[in-house]
Design a protein around this motif. Structure first.
Motif, PDB file in Angstrom:
ATOM      1  N   LEU A 238     -25.168  16.899  20.891  1.00  0.00           N
ATOM      2  CA  LEU A 238     -23.879  17.615  20.967  1.00  0.00           C
ATOM      3  C   LEU A 238     -23.871  18.944  20.221  1.00  0.00           C
ATOM      4  O   LEU A 238     -23.172  19.871  20.618  1.00  0.00           O
ATOM      5  CB  LEU A 238     -22.757  16.734  20.415  1.00  0.00           C
ATOM      6  CG  LEU A 238     -22.415  15.469  21.205  1.00  0.00           C
ATOM      7  CD1 LEU A 238     -21.389  14.624  20.435  1.00  0.00           C
ATOM      8  CD2 LEU A 238     -21.871  15.808  22.590  1.00  0.00           C
TER       9      LEU A 238
ATOM     10  N   PHE B 285     -18.322  12.606  30.271  1.00  0.00           N
ATOM     11  CA  PHE B 285     -18.617  13.975  30.724  1.00  0.00           C
ATOM     12  C   PHE B 285     -18.812  14.037  32.238  1.00  0.00           C
ATOM     13  O   PHE B 285     -18.298  14.940  32.904  1.00  0.00           O
ATOM     14  CB  PHE B 285     -19.860  14.528  30.020  1.00  0.00           C
ATOM     15  CG  PHE B 285     -19.605  15.058  28.633  1.00  0.00           C
ATOM     16  CD1 PHE B 285     -18.389  15.664  28.300  1.00  0.00           C
ATOM     17  CD2 PHE B 285     -20.593  14.987  27.650  1.00  0.00           C
ATOM     18  CE1 PHE B 285     -18.159  16.173  27.023  1.00  0.00           C
ATOM     19  CE2 PHE B 285     -20.375  15.493  26.367  1.00  0.00           C
ATOM     20  CZ  PHE B 285     -19.160  16.078  26.058  1.00  0.00           C
TER      21      PHE B 285
ATOM     22  N   PRO C  76     -13.267  13.422  28.271  1.00  0.00           N
ATOM     23  CA  PRO C  76     -13.961  13.503  26.980  1.00  0.00           C
ATOM     24  C   PRO C  76     -15.246  12.668  27.042  1.00  0.00           C
ATOM     25  O   PRO C  76     -15.243  11.552  27.576  1.00  0.00           O
ATOM     26  CB  PRO C  76     -12.952  12.889  25.999  1.00  0.00           C
ATOM     27  CG  PRO C  76     -11.604  13.146  26.629  1.00  0.00           C
ATOM     28  CD  PRO C  76     -11.844  13.045  28.113  1.00  0.00           C
ATOM     29  N   GLY C  77     -16.339  13.216  26.517  1.00  0.00           N
ATOM     30  CA  GLY C  77     -17.642  12.560  26.653  1.00  0.00           C
ATOM     31  C   GLY C  77     -17.691  11.145  26.123  1.00  0.00           C
ATOM     32  O   GLY C  77     -18.452  10.305  26.609  1.00  0.00           O
TER      33      GLY C  77
ATOM     34  N   ALA D  67     -20.770  20.904  21.253  1.00  0.00           N
ATOM     35  CA  ALA D  67     -19.914  20.226  22.224  1.00  0.00           C
ATOM     36  C   ALA D  67     -19.155  19.073  21.570  1.00  0.00           C
ATOM     37  O   ALA D  67     -18.715  18.151  22.245  1.00  0.00           O
ATOM     38  CB  ALA D  67     -20.766  19.721  23.398  1.00  0.00           C
ATOM     39  N   LEU D  68     -19.004  19.135  20.238  1.00  0.00           N
ATOM     40  CA  LEU D  68     -18.317  18.036  19.543  1.00  0.00           C
ATOM     41  C   LEU D  68     -16.877  17.901  20.036  1.00  0.00           C
ATOM     42  O   LEU D  68     -16.388  16.796  20.274  1.00  0.00           O
ATOM     43  CB  LEU D  68     -18.331  18.275  18.030  1.00  0.00           C
ATOM     44  CG  LEU D  68     -19.681  18.160  17.313  1.00  0.00           C
ATOM     45  CD1 LEU D  68     -19.516  18.484  15.837  1.00  0.00           C
ATOM     46  CD2 LEU D  68     -20.269  16.769  17.482  1.00  0.00           C
TER      47      LEU D  68
ATOM     48  N   ALA E 145     -15.649  18.866  22.909  1.00  0.00           N
ATOM     49  CA  ALA E 145     -15.670  18.366  24.288  1.00  0.00           C
ATOM     50  C   ALA E 145     -15.885  16.862  24.288  1.00  0.00           C
ATOM     51  O   ALA E 145     -15.284  16.130  25.078  1.00  0.00           O
ATOM     52  CB  ALA E 145     -16.783  19.054  25.079  1.00  0.00           C
ATOM     53  N   TYR E 146     -16.724  16.398  23.392  1.00  0.00           N
ATOM     54  CA  TYR E 146     -17.022  14.967  23.319  1.00  0.00           C
ATOM     55  C   TYR E 146     -15.776  14.171  22.922  1.00  0.00           C
ATOM     56  O   TYR E 146     -15.473  13.140  23.502  1.00  0.00           O
ATOM     57  CB  TYR E 146     -18.143  14.730  22.299  1.00  0.00           C
ATOM     58  CG  TYR E 146     -18.564  13.288  22.210  1.00  0.00           C
ATOM     59  CD1 TYR E 146     -19.197  12.666  23.278  1.00  0.00           C
ATOM     60  CD2 TYR E 146     -18.323  12.536  21.061  1.00  0.00           C
ATOM     61  CE1 TYR E 146     -19.569  11.333  23.212  1.00  0.00           C
ATOM     62  CE2 TYR E 146     -18.707  11.207  20.980  1.00  0.00           C
ATOM     63  CZ  TYR E 146     -19.329  10.609  22.064  1.00  0.00           C
ATOM     64  OH  TYR E 146     -19.694   9.289  21.997  1.00  0.00           O
ATOM     65  N   ALA E 147     -15.040  14.694  21.950  1.00  0.00           N
ATOM     66  CA  ALA E 147     -13.887  13.954  21.439  1.00  0.00           C
ATOM     67  C   ALA E 147     -12.625  14.169  22.279  1.00  0.00           C
ATOM     68  O   ALA E 147     -11.827  13.248  22.449  1.00  0.00           O
ATOM     69  CB  ALA E 147     -13.618  14.350  19.986  1.00  0.00           C
ATOM     70  N   THR E 148     -12.447  15.375  22.811  1.00  0.00           N
ATOM     71  CA  THR E 148     -11.162  15.695  23.461  1.00  0.00           C
ATOM     72  C   THR E 148     -11.279  16.146  24.915  1.00  0.00           C
ATOM     73  O   THR E 148     -10.276  16.252  25.613  1.00  0.00           O
ATOM     74  CB  THR E 148     -10.427  16.829  22.715  1.00  0.00           C
ATOM     75  OG1 THR E 148     -11.106  18.080  22.986  1.00  0.00           O
ATOM     76  CG2 THR E 148     -10.400  16.601  21.221  1.00  0.00           C
ATOM     77  N   GLY E 149     -12.474  16.469  25.370  1.00  0.00           N
ATOM     78  CA  GLY E 149     -12.634  17.010  26.720  1.00  0.00           C
ATOM     79  C   GLY E 149     -12.445  18.514  26.780  1.00  0.00           C
ATOM     80  O   GLY E 149     -12.649  19.119  27.830  1.00  0.00           O
TER      81      GLY E 149
END
Lengths: 301, 337
Positions: free
Chosen positions: A172, A288, A293-294, B183-184, B186-190
């Protein structure tokens, strides 16, 4: 559909690493990405060692690619990068724009290289530009959704192979700081190579005990294991060419086998996912791919 | 002998009042964005519509200052025209430079507006001279903003090996991750910095007083918990306290600001061309405070024959507006890594 083994993101002892790649000779994997992409202090295998592993795997019929380091900081990082670019034998995955520059601007420009997932290629105009500079394969950033990948592919003027991150803890973020060294109150320059102790990185949880991230030196990964095993029908429908499986501390050959069997129609994808669950170091996720959210998990219908 | 070169002070303008505040207190340039995902501070209530843009540019140009437009997120297939449209509008406004990250967008800007000056955004993640020279060769960029990852010696090496002007961050909120490579969120919130121009966006934030203390959550994920009397900070996800091997601490970074004021003479000596102040999401008062101190410090460094001494009052002023009321030299200081 081909299966690729992504570069090893962790730092394993030399013998474990060599044994892991010896096993790969017989594993159902078509492409193997080799090299240190995370931290230049890691030296259990040096570039010359990676090149030896590359020769051995190439001799068994695997396509071998040398991956470049994502975060390039020092002159010595650049020296290694130049050696990778000029290796003259194996294709190169460019993971930063310095690598792209060296591939394209050298005395003999390389016309056949792989645009790695950290180049931030999010639209067809940019991908076409890299195709014009000699990229023949694109590895999508893991954060891209099915719809985004489709739109990019549809808008492309060149033919290119498309590879997606299909299994593994998500890489990430990258930092100048080493979070493993920080955990041990060590400085990066004198880190005692603590990464060697963690075949799957160090789990980071929230204060209520929920797995959230994984510390892997200067890289931060998801705690959850992104896997598209259950989504294979949709993945195949998008015309993706290659699925990237990221090495995990244990059970990688079994995971590769499940992907191959599911792709060959020998086992339904939902069953493959079910069989994979006990082989994962943590819970699965696939948000994703679904434009979510991933961290989320969307189960196949 | 290396002589000092003039250094531009580049200040944040999240609004027209902030822009005026920066100009009035001595900024050489301000940087700003449109009100959408084309820039990396896509927060509600921030940024400029066309009317504000025109007025802001007039205000700056009337006083001989420059305006830079951040278009530093990555366009996607289905919204490409919004980004190219933003480049066109910027050119029509007579902006002094656009700050871009996406190579495709740079190619568009070169072709459509050959006279438009291009800066490489920090979101482009260019950390070596080879990376910077890539953008110079293909798009003729004039300046690159360096990610906050290099030591001073490494910055010097970059400057010595590229014709491109180098801008570095001097003060403000500290991204501990390489910009453009995180991309933290994106990972948590999109929602990601790369595509949506947002990190840990407010609409996903929840503050909740519980028997265990004030809890801050991001899309349901507990980022931190504060005891009574502790100052509860915004839940930027890399600046929370987490459990690692049964130890609870700021596993990634404390809430702190970057402050390189003490390094200013060195930055000048090695040929840094511009110092960037972070904080388009901050108030006009913050902009005034920080701009004033950095203007005084840069003027002191540039005035020949005057040895540089960091005034205690300058540091005190800056600490008042720092995140967590503390500061760090970040990656410029090797042990930080």
């Amino acid at each position: 559909m081909k299966i690729a083994l992504g570069p090893l993101l962790y730092y394993w002892p030399r013998q474990s690493t060599l044994a892991f790649y010896a096993d790969m000779a017989d594993a159902p994997v078509d492409v193997v990405y080799l090299g240190e992409t995370v931290c230049s202090r890691r030296h259990e295998l040096r570039l010359s060692d990676w090149l030896e592993v590359a020769e051995i795997l190439a001799a068994t019929g695997k396509e071998v690619v040398l991956s470049s380091q994502v975060l390039v900081e020092s002159e010595s990082d650049l020296k290694t990068l130049r050696r990778i670019v000029a290796n003259g034998r194996f294709r190169v995955e460019a993971n930063d724009m310095g690598a792209v520059h060296l591939l394209h601007s050298g005395d003999t420009p390389v016309r056949d290289w792989i645009a790695g997932p950290t180049l931030n290629i999010f639209n067809p105009t940019t991908l076409d530009l890299f195709a014009g500079l000699g990229a023949t394969r694109w590895v999508a950033p893991p954060e891209m959704s099915r719809e985004q990948i489709r739109a990019l592919r549809d808008g492309l003027g060149h033919h290119m192979e498309v590879e997606i991150f299909a299994h593994g803890r998500l890489p990430l973020a990258y930092s100048a700081r080493c979070f493993t060294a920080r955990h041990y109150n060590l400085q990066k320059d004198t880190c005692e190579f603590r990464c060697l102790e963690f075949a799957d990185g160090i789990p980071l949880k929230t204060r209520e005990g929920a797995p959230f991230l994984t510390l892997n030196g200067i890289q931060t990964q998801s705690a959850q294991v992104h896997t598209l095993l259950g989504d294979l029908p949709a993945v195949c429908a998008e015309g993706v060419d290659i699925l990237r499986i990221s090495p995990q501390g244990a059970n990688t050959p079994e995971i590769l086998q499940l992907f191959r069997q599911a792709l060959d129609g020998l086992i339904p994808p939902a069953d493959a996912l079910h069989e994979a669950l006990p082989l994962l170091p943590a819970e699965p996720c696939n948000g994703f791919w679904h434009g979510r959210p991933g961290v989320e998990l969307r189960l196949p219908n | 002998m290396t002589s000092s070169r003039p250094i531009e002070l580049v200040c944040p303008a999240g609004s027209l009042p902030a822009l005026k505040s920066a100009i009035d207190h001595g900024a050489d340039c301000v940087y700003l964005g449109f009100k959408d995902a084309t820039n990396a501070r896509n927060f509600s209530g921030l940024n400029f519509d066309d009317k504000g843009m025109a007025e802001g540019i007039r205000y700056a140009h009337d006083r001989g200052r420059k305006v830079l437009l951040a278009l530093n997120t990555y366009p996607q297939a289905d919204n490409w025209q919004r980004w190219t449209g933003a480049v066109d509008r910027a050119a029509a406004f007579g902006i002094d430079a656009v700050i871009l990250a996406d190579p495709g967008l740079m190619a568009y800007a070169c072709k459509t507006h050959p006279g438009l000056r291009l800066h490489l955004s920090v979101q482009g993640s260019a950390t070596s001279y080879d990376a910077i020279n890539f953008y110079h060769k293909h798009f003729g960029i004039s300046r690159a903003v360096l990610p906050r990852v290099l030591s001073l010696a490494q910055v010097e090496q970059v400057i010595a090996s590229t014709p491109v002007e180098i801008e570095v961050f001097g003060f403000g909120g500290l991204c501990v991750m390489v910009e453009g490579r995180c991309a933290l969120s994106a990972y948590a919130t999109g929602e990601s910095p790369n595509c949506d121009g947002a990190c840990s966006p407010g609409k996903h934030v929840r503050w909740e007083q519980t028997p265990k203390g004030m809890e801050t959550r991001l899309n349901g994920i507990l980022i931190d918990r504060f005891a009574d009397g502790e100052r509860a900070g915004y839940p930027t996800l890399c600046k929370g306290r987490f459990d690692v091997n049964n130890e609870t601490y700021y596993a990634i970074e404390e809430p702190t600001s970057l402050n390189t004021l003490a390094l200013l003479p060195e930055l000048a000596r090695i040929g840094v061309r511009a110092i960037k102040i972070e904080g388009r999401q901050r108030s006009p008062a913050y902009v005034a405070q920080v701009t004033k101190v950095w203007r005084a410090a840069i003027d002191r460094v540039l005035a020949s024959g005057q040895p540089f001494r960091v005034e205690a009052a300058w540091m005190a002023e800056l600490n008042k507006v720092s995140e967590g009321q503390s500061h760090t030299l970040g990656a410029y200081y090797r042990p930080w890594k």
